[in-house]
Design an enzyme around this catalytic site. Structure first.
Site, PDB file in Angstrom:
ATOM      1  N   LYS A   1       0.843  -1.199   0.000  1.00 31.95           N
ATOM      2  CA  LYS A   1       0.000   0.000   0.000  1.00 31.95           C
ATOM      3  C   LYS A   1       0.883   1.254   0.000  1.00 31.95           C
ATOM      4  O   LYS A   1       1.913   1.289   0.682  1.00 31.95           O
ATOM      5  CB  LYS A   1      -0.888  -0.020   1.247  1.00 31.95           C
ATOM      6  CG  LYS A   1      -1.928   1.092   1.309  1.00 31.95           C
ATOM      7  CD  LYS A   1      -2.826   0.914   2.536  1.00 31.95           C
ATOM      8  CE  LYS A   1      -3.910   1.964   2.623  1.00 31.95           C
ATOM      9  NZ  LYS A   1      -4.773   1.783   3.813  1.00 31.95           N
TER      10      LYS A   1
ATOM     11  N   SER B   1      -9.687   1.712   2.831  1.00 34.13           N
ATOM     12  CA  SER B   1      -8.826   2.472   1.959  1.00 34.13           C
ATOM     13  C   SER B   1      -7.762   1.644   1.230  1.00 34.13           C
ATOM     14  O   SER B   1      -7.193   2.135   0.247  1.00 34.13           O
ATOM     15  CB  SER B   1      -8.124   3.569   2.766  1.00 34.13           C
ATOM     16  OG  SER B   1      -7.268   3.000   3.749  1.00 34.13           O
TER      17      SER B   1
ATOM     18  N   SER C   1      -9.712  -0.698   7.024  1.00 34.04           N
ATOM     19  CA  SER C   1      -9.150  -0.535   5.683  1.00 34.04           C
ATOM     20  C   SER C   1      -8.423  -1.743   5.096  1.00 34.04           C
ATOM     21  O   SER C   1      -8.088  -1.727   3.915  1.00 34.04           O
ATOM     22  CB  SER C   1      -8.206   0.660   5.648  1.00 34.04           C
ATOM     23  OG  SER C   1      -8.967   1.827   5.501  1.00 34.04           O
TER      24      SER C   1
HETATM   25  N1  GLN Z   1     -12.988   4.065   6.429  1.00 28.73           N
HETATM   26  C1  GLN Z   1     -12.365   4.444   7.669  1.00 28.73           C
HETATM   27  C2  GLN Z   1     -11.976   5.900   7.612  1.00 28.73           C
HETATM   28  O1  GLN Z   1     -12.228   6.500   6.641  1.00 28.73           O
HETATM   29  C3  GLN Z   1     -11.184   3.579   7.952  1.00 28.73           C
HETATM   30  C4  GLN Z   1     -10.008   3.891   7.133  1.00 28.73           C
HETATM   31  C5  GLN Z   1      -8.825   3.071   7.492  1.00 28.73           C
HETATM   32  O2  GLN Z   1      -8.932   2.020   8.142  1.00 28.73           O
HETATM   33  N2  GLN Z   1      -7.665   3.572   7.122  1.00 28.73           N
HETATM   34  O3  GLN Z   1     -11.439   6.448   8.517  1.00 28.73           O
END
Ligand code: GLN
Length: 470
Positions: free
Chosen positions: A64, A139, A163
């Protein structure tokens, strides 16, 4: 490869060929390092000839794009870091290299990991490999897509509120968030420091156990890293289910959950029970405050962590005549809408006069949620729940409705608030052919038990290594 029937060069070439063929549609990569990957593959073959048996020797992986790498840019999906080359490798990258793993590229993600669909990436969003009109989740969307489409055999993502697990679920692969402190965050670009954790995304549970074994462990460079021995995760898989108690949290099966998702998760519970586990109902009474608490805490930490992007030390700098204007223009132009929204929410929640009402209250709720899990784990070893309340949605369907986007994390973010390990395992498909995942959670540092339950579930679903027809 161990039997000499396949070389690392051939395997890496096949992943790069798939990237060439599919990635113009899937867009799972921001950077592909063809030259570096092929050189590493050739070196891996030489090492194998010399008797090296590294755990990931010659295995092509994706990373990532918020995990620092010296050899490739680390953009975090943001204009702010579009040209940023880290001066050092993250601890997990060192571990992957030491085990002989090959990095084919850096994957598409929501800007600074803020989002649940990967659509806030400023270099274009990835698409779901099961239907390219749908989001892959986020994400770590690009990581999940690259693994689902076999452009890489595994990936490292990060999970602050879901994410890793949510895109894994939406793309039909395995994704694991380890216990907070299990994997070093040294070299991970910070979003919510008390929530962030790096973990594997793979094609089956065995690969997940293998990758976790490589990246887990103590690192003095991360002050929250925990000095506990790393268990033999691959060896833990093959123990049966008959001594395990599976907890079903009542609150996770109430309103808002899609009927097909509920059906798949209930089917998974039956499979675990057929495999010999005892099933008990448990309750997590404060979980209903999880979304509110998470979005205050994560945003508060983000507003503080992102203060460093001011155009001075690194990243994008807007031209301006004086210092204050330079800060202002840099942050106005360098960050996207969602990142700015989080900075505003977080700054507000931390500001004097509002701190007690928002940040402090959210922290108190976090403690209650931790206590809820502790009590639930007195009655069971592993919790089973949905990952995402729905299968993947159409690209664009939630981009104008932040709250709807935030609510898609309802089942995953409490794991992070409590620092627990959690895994998403493919459970089935919707009527439209989109993957649905099943989430398992366990007490702190019980990754072995978690992987064992996941493996037994995978044996029953027979969905390991499923490939979308691209
Ligand atoms: N969707 C969640 C957020 O927007 C989690 C994102 C993540 O785990 N990086 O904060």
């Amino acid at each position: 490869m161990a039997r000499g029937q396949l070389s690392a060069v051939e395997l890496t070439r096949s992943c790069l060929d798939r990237i060439d063929t599919f990635d113009s549609r899937l867009h799972s990569f921001i950077t592909v390092d063809e030259e570096g990957a092929m050189a590493a593959a050739a070196a891996a073959d030489t090492k194998r000839d010399l008797g090296d048996e590294g755990k990931l020797l010659g295995i092509p992986l994706s990373i990532k794009d918020l995990i620092c790498t010296e050899a490739m840019a680390t953009t975090c999906g943001s204009k702010m870091l579009a040209n940023f080359i880290a001066p050092y490798d993250a601890a997990v990258v060192e571990n992957i290299r030491a085990a002989g793993g090959i990095m084919v590229g850096k994957t598409t993600m929501d800007e600074f990991a803020m989002g649940s669909s990967s659509e806030t990436c400023c270099f274009g969003a990835p698409a779901n490999p099961y239907n390219t009109d749908f989001v892959p989740g986020g994400s770590s969307g690009g990581s999940a897509v690259s693994v689902a489409a076999a452009e890489a055999l595994g990936s490292l993502g990060s999970d602050t509120g879901g994410s890793i697990r949510q895109p894994a679920a939406l793309c039909g692969v395995v994704g694991m968030k380890p216990t907070y402190g299990r994997v070093s965050r040294y070299g991970l670009v910070a979003f919510g420091s008390s929530l962030d954790q790096i973990g594997p995304i793979t094609r089956d549970v065995t690969d997940c156990a293998l990758m976790l074994a490589v990246v887990a462990g103590y690192d003095r460079r991360d002050s929250t890293s925990v000095n506990r021995p790393v268990e033999d995760y691959p060896a833990a898989l093959r123990k049966g289910m008959d001594t395990l108690r599976i907890g079903v949290p009542r609150e996770f099966f109430q309103e808002g959950i899609d009927l097909e998702v509920e059906g798949v998760v209930r089917g998974g519970i039956d499979m675990l029970s057929d495999a010999g586990a005892t099933v008990v109902e448990v309750t997590l009474p404060h979980i209903k405050y999880g979304v509110a608490a998470y979005y205050l805490i994560a945003s508060a930490e983000a507003s503080s962590n992102l203060a460093r992007y001011d155009g001075v030390a690194y990243g994008f700098r807007a031209p301006a005549d004086e210092l204050l204007a330079m800060y202002k223009d840099t942050r106005t132009q360098g960050f996207g809408e969602e990142v700015k929204r989080r900075i505003l929410i977080g700054t507000y929640a931390l500001s004097s006069g509002y701190y007690d009402a928002y940040y402090k209250k959210a922290s108190q709720i976090r403690t209650l949620i931790i206590e809820d899990f502790k009590a639930a784990f007195c009655d069971c070893d592993v919790l089973v729940s949905p990952v995402s309340p729905t299968p993947a949605w159409r690209i664009g369907a939630k981009t104008d409705d932040p709250l709807a986007m935030y609510l898609s994390d309802i089942f995953t973010l409490s794991t992070n608030l409590a620092g627990l390990p959690g895994i998403s395992v493919p459970g089935g498909f919707s009527g439209d052919g989109l993957p649905i995942g099943i989430q398992l959670q366990a007490p702190h540092f019980h990754e072995s038990v978690l992987l064992r339950a996941a493996y037994n579930l995978e044996l029953q679903t027979e969905l390991a290594n499923h490939l979308p027809s691209l």
